[in-house]
Design a protein around this motif. Sequence first.
Motif, PDB file in Angstrom:
ATOM      1  N   GLN A  14       0.804  -1.211   0.000  1.00 35.42           N
ATOM      2  CA  GLN A  14       0.000   0.000   0.000  1.00 35.42           C
ATOM      3  C   GLN A  14       0.848   1.277   0.000  1.00 35.42           C
ATOM      4  N   ALA A  15       1.977   1.279   0.709  1.00 39.03           N
ATOM      5  CA  ALA A  15       2.817   2.473   0.737  1.00 39.03           C
ATOM      6  C   ALA A  15       3.445   2.724  -0.631  1.00 39.03           C
ATOM      7  N   GLY A  16       3.949   1.659  -1.252  1.00 36.98           N
ATOM      8  CA  GLY A  16       4.552   1.816  -2.571  1.00 36.98           C
ATOM      9  C   GLY A  16       3.561   2.269  -3.621  1.00 36.98           C
ATOM     10  N   LEU A  17       2.337   1.761  -3.560  1.00 39.43           N
ATOM     11  CA  LEU A  17       1.315   2.163  -4.529  1.00 39.43           C
ATOM     12  C   LEU A  17       0.881   3.610  -4.302  1.00 39.43           C
ATOM     13  N   ALA A  18       0.769   4.021  -3.036  1.00 40.81           N
ATOM     14  CA  ALA A  18       0.422   5.417  -2.764  1.00 40.81           C
ATOM     15  C   ALA A  18       1.514   6.351  -3.279  1.00 40.81           C
ATOM     16  N   ALA A  19       2.777   5.969  -3.064  1.00 42.54           N
ATOM     17  CA  ALA A  19       3.884   6.776  -3.583  1.00 42.54           C
ATOM     18  C   ALA A  19       3.830   6.840  -5.102  1.00 42.54           C
ATOM     19  N   SER A  20       3.560   5.706  -5.744  1.00 43.15           N
ATOM     20  CA  SER A  20       3.495   5.663  -7.199  1.00 43.15           C
ATOM     21  C   SER A  20       2.368   6.546  -7.720  1.00 43.15           C
TER      22      SER A  20
END
Length: 359
Positions: A14-20
């Motif tokens: 979830q953190a990586g997708l939010a950053a993306s």
Amino acid sequence: MAERAEVLVVGGGQAGLAASYYLSQAQIQHVVLDAERRVGDAWRRRWDSLELFSAACYSALPGLPFPGDPEHFPGKDEVADYLEGYAQTFQLPVKRNTRVRSLQRVAAGFRADTDAGAYQGEQVIVTTGAYQQPAVPPIAAKLSDDVVQLHSAQYRNSEQLPGDQVLVVGSANSGAQIAEDLAASHRVHLSRGQRLPRLPRRLLGKSLHWWGDHLGLLTASLEGSWRGRTQRGDLLIGTSLRQLARRHGVRLLGRTVDADSRTVRFADGQALKVEAIVWATGYRSDYSWIGVPEALDERGEPIHRRGVTHAPGLYFLGMHNQYSRGSALIGFVRHDASFIVDQICDQAAATPPRMTGSG
């Protein structure tokens, strides 16, 4: 030859997708390096009955509501499918089956060596999450080989555990939920450590996260505000230990202090012969693959301020209590993600353009 991107995002949860999402909104060319076969697989591996503590309306990433009744508590497979659908909806550049084995500083920024080749980026966001390496206490090695032992990360359902009784060690959220799950089929003993404050999932007709959101508790700095200072320490959310004992017949024991063969001993003086144990004893971080010494302390933990490290261009996102209680929560990680991407934009604007070429 290393594949290049302006920004490397290490981790596709979830953190990586939010950053993306925010990098895409800022039109910053990037790639998300994810070790999993499918987006969301880290959630698919959790135990079958797992549900979020947050209602669906507080379990969404930026730009896409969580499907279904906004007041229901999503199960772990719903979360996994939502994350996969999120990446597809926004066409996020996720590289799957791409586990990062090492990260090093190079002349043109950073180089990540992965199972699928090398990648080079001017800046890096590490989003490997709050749950990395299962932690099991050393006394586990004192038990006989015929005692079935699982960490909560390995637990799926009661069919994994033989016999009619099981010891769950650890009474925080994972331990309490697993004990409740097992109580339908086993005699369950629950070893308690530190007693945690407990709150229900709903309070006065509203979800707990509704209160946290409207009172500003979930996004307040843990260091810089009175709201944040009230949020320090862990909470037990949902069924209380007394309710587990009264409604589900779970036997409550003291802290586990020793083991020998098939016997486990507890701080309250009791002992128990065991057939199976679930260690709900948490996780430890592992950043040993990061070869950027100025970003880590002597214990190998990130040195940062709201995810910004002393190594220019290297950031962390999604860590437990990184900035606020919401830092590792699906519905609230967006605040830190937006902040980090703003830092990346500022860093990129201040950095002279480099000559392109292969790394």
